[in-house]
Design an enzyme around this catalytic site. Structure first.
Site, PDB file in Angstrom:
ATOM      1  N   VAL A  26      67.984   4.089  63.502  1.00  0.00           N
ATOM      2  CA  VAL A  26      67.499   5.446  63.733  1.00  0.00           C
ATOM      3  C   VAL A  26      67.882   6.360  62.577  1.00  0.00           C
ATOM      4  O   VAL A  26      67.096   7.172  62.108  1.00  0.00           O
ATOM      5  CB  VAL A  26      68.052   6.014  65.060  1.00  0.00           C
ATOM      6  CG1 VAL A  26      67.699   7.491  65.209  1.00  0.00           C
ATOM      7  CG2 VAL A  26      67.517   5.220  66.237  1.00  0.00           C
ATOM      8  N   GLY A  27      69.108   6.230  62.087  1.00  0.00           N
ATOM      9  CA  GLY A  27      69.545   7.083  60.986  1.00  0.00           C
ATOM     10  C   GLY A  27      70.935   6.716  60.525  1.00  0.00           C
ATOM     11  O   GLY A  27      71.674   6.018  61.214  1.00  0.00           O
ATOM     12  N   MET A  28      71.283   7.185  59.334  1.00  0.00           N
ATOM     13  CA  MET A  28      72.608   6.912  58.781  1.00  0.00           C
ATOM     14  C   MET A  28      73.197   8.192  58.221  1.00  0.00           C
ATOM     15  O   MET A  28      72.498   8.983  57.593  1.00  0.00           O
ATOM     16  CB  MET A  28      72.531   5.851  57.683  1.00  0.00           C
ATOM     17  CG  MET A  28      73.878   5.554  57.018  1.00  0.00           C
ATOM     18  SD  MET A  28      73.795   4.197  55.832  1.00  0.00           S
ATOM     19  CE  MET A  28      73.973   2.799  56.924  1.00  0.00           C
ATOM     20  N   GLY A  29      74.491   8.399  58.486  1.00  0.00           N
ATOM     21  CA  GLY A  29      75.195   9.550  57.941  1.00  0.00           C
ATOM     22  C   GLY A  29      76.384   9.092  57.134  1.00  0.00           C
ATOM     23  O   GLY A  29      76.569   7.894  56.881  1.00  0.00           O
ATOM     24  N   ALA A  30      77.209  10.053  56.739  1.00  0.00           N
ATOM     25  CA  ALA A  30      78.365   9.736  55.896  1.00  0.00           C
ATOM     26  C   ALA A  30      79.385   8.878  56.633  1.00  0.00           C
ATOM     27  O   ALA A  30      80.105   8.098  56.016  1.00  0.00           O
ATOM     28  CB  ALA A  30      79.014  11.035  55.422  1.00  0.00           C
ATOM     29  N   GLY A  32      78.671   7.043  59.705  1.00  0.00           N
ATOM     30  CA  GLY A  32      78.217   6.028  60.638  1.00  0.00           C
ATOM     31  C   GLY A  32      76.729   5.771  60.589  1.00  0.00           C
ATOM     32  O   GLY A  32      75.960   6.527  59.994  1.00  0.00           O
ATOM     33  N   VAL A  34      73.381   4.867  63.097  1.00  0.00           N
ATOM     34  CA  VAL A  34      72.909   5.008  64.469  1.00  0.00           C
ATOM     35  C   VAL A  34      71.695   4.121  64.687  1.00  0.00           C
ATOM     36  O   VAL A  34      70.763   4.121  63.878  1.00  0.00           O
ATOM     37  CB  VAL A  34      72.546   6.475  64.796  1.00  0.00           C
ATOM     38  CG1 VAL A  34      72.063   6.600  66.240  1.00  0.00           C
ATOM     39  CG2 VAL A  34      73.740   7.389  64.563  1.00  0.00           C
ATOM     40  N   LYS A  49      76.042   4.484  68.028  1.00  0.00           N
ATOM     41  CA  LYS A  49      76.548   4.957  66.740  1.00  0.00           C
ATOM     42  C   LYS A  49      77.764   4.142  66.335  1.00  0.00           C
ATOM     43  O   LYS A  49      78.760   4.098  67.059  1.00  0.00           O
ATOM     44  CB  LYS A  49      76.922   6.443  66.834  1.00  0.00           C
ATOM     45  CG  LYS A  49      77.509   7.027  65.549  1.00  0.00           C
ATOM     46  CD  LYS A  49      77.853   8.497  65.751  1.00  0.00           C
ATOM     47  CE  LYS A  49      78.467   9.118  64.507  1.00  0.00           C
ATOM     48  NZ  LYS A  49      78.808  10.546  64.703  1.00  0.00           N
ATOM     49  N   ASP A 141      79.143  22.749  62.365  1.00  0.00           N
ATOM     50  CA  ASP A 141      78.142  22.079  61.525  1.00  0.00           C
ATOM     51  C   ASP A 141      76.770  22.083  62.197  1.00  0.00           C
ATOM     52  O   ASP A 141      76.041  21.097  62.143  1.00  0.00           O
ATOM     53  CB  ASP A 141      78.583  20.647  61.226  1.00  0.00           C
ATOM     54  CG  ASP A 141      77.772  20.008  60.091  1.00  0.00           C
ATOM     55  OD1 ASP A 141      77.267  20.763  59.222  1.00  0.00           O
ATOM     56  OD2 ASP A 141      77.616  18.777  60.079  1.00  0.00           O
TER      57      ASP A 141
END
Length: 355
Positions: A26-30, A32, A34, A49, A141
């Site tokens: 679904v998505g990636m952040g700094a 983790g 998901v 996540k 945030d």
């Protein structure tokens, strides 16, 4: 002991309990990655996540512990809720939450929003924030990508990794620049729940205009763009600046008058502009609070004071000043996860904690 299975997602090993199948990124952040998944127990779609290397440093361990504690504590219709958590044999941590189909960022980049959707989304954001703030928590945030939306237009605030206690001595570099409150840029301390209201104002403006209100290229440019619209900060705000370098920078800027927002948002509902004016205020002491914003005439179609709850108890921040080694954070994390699963374990359900 739960049975774990492995899958490769974007070159990352997902090691999850067999309860979850049909993984899709679904998505990636700094911090983790998901994935969406199907929960075999409930037959519902969920978001899983993976927290990358949660025990690699004390800072990351504490950040993960904080997010876990917050997800356990915050229970509200407009805040993402935790449905499962486990530590894999590789000692990665996985949070499982409800899955919402999209986020506000994707919606805003795909098409303009009609008035009723703007009102309903803003109402839900503020309803969630009223609860979060009443728990003694500042999100720090808020941005469109942290606001999840489903096909019924139900909205939930997510990503509490940066959240902090309501503390008059907050410090640090937080929040995506476009949505960052000026008191963070000016002082880096002495800020509170009002930073979230500024972020909501920026998001509200983006819903009205279809593009970010203050798209600064860097910290200096960001503040300059804000003053072009809102004018020079009042003297009593400038006096709160602690950094001499920041003070010199602000005093070097040309004096500017606040521009009427009606000029910027020519086609917007006048009531929307009046509410936005009360959010985008330099002085956080005079910025509107979430509860008061909910009662604003612009949100009258949705406002219901009997259905805008506050938290039953404040969040316990006693751990927040602790400077502990990784092993101690790990033990505390295991304890929290076991506590979360305590009811399920009593009912004979599997608990995803490695032996």
């Amino acid at each position: 002991m739960a049975e774990f299975v492995r899958a490769q997602i974007f070159g990352t090993t997902f090691e999850i309990t067999s309860r979850y199948t049909e993984l899709a990124p679904v998505g990636m952040g700094a911090f983790g990655l998901v994935c969406s998944a199907k929960d075999q127990l409930t037959n519902q779609a969920v978001a899983v996540k993976k927290i990358m290397k949660p025990f690699s440093t004390p800072v990351l361990s504490k950040r993960t512990y904080r997010e876990l504690k917050l997800l356990k504590h915050l229970r509200h219709e407009n805040v993402i809720s935790l449905s499962d958590i486990f530590i894999s044999p590789l000692e990665d941590i996985y949070f499982v939450t409800e899955l919402l189909g999209t986020d506000l960022h994707r919606l805003l980049t795909s098409r303009p929003l009609e008035k009723q959707f703007i009102q309903y989304f803003l109402y839900q954001i503020l309803r969630g924030l009223k609860y979060v703030h009443s728990a003694g928590v500042v999100h720090r945030d808020l941005k469109p990508s942290n606001i999840l939306v489903n096909e019924n237009c139900d909205l939930k605030i997510c990503d509490f990794g940066l959240a902090r206690i309501q503390d008059p001595q907050m410090t640090g570099y937080v929040s995506t620049r476009y949505y960052r409150a000026p008191e963070i840029m000016l002082t880096w301390q002495k800020y509170d729940v009002e930073v979230d209201i500024w972020s909501v104002g920026c998001i509200f403006a983006e819903m009205l205009e279809g593009k970010p209100l203050f798209p600064g290229k860097d910290h200096v440019n960001q503040f300059s763009i804000i003053t072009e619209l809102l004018g020079t900060p009042p003297d009593d705000v400038i006096q709160t600046i602690c950094s001499e370098n920041t003070l010199r920078f602000v005093q070097s800027l040309p004096k500017r008058e606040r521009q009427p927002l009606t000029k910027k948002f020519k086609n917007a509902d006048p009531q929307a502009i009046e509410l936005l004016e009360r959010m985008l205020v330099f002085d956080p002491r005079t910025r509107i609070r979430a509860g008061d914003a909910l009662a604003d005439p612009y949100l009258a179609p949705y406002h219901d004071p009997t259905d805008e709850p506050e938290a039953e108890e404040k969040f316990d921040w006693s751990f927040n000043d602790a400077d502990l080694p990784v092993d101690t954070w790990k033990i505390m994390m295991y304890s929290e996860i076991l506590d979360y699963h305590n009811v399920d374990a009593q009912n004979g359900e599997e608990v995803g904690v490695p032996q």
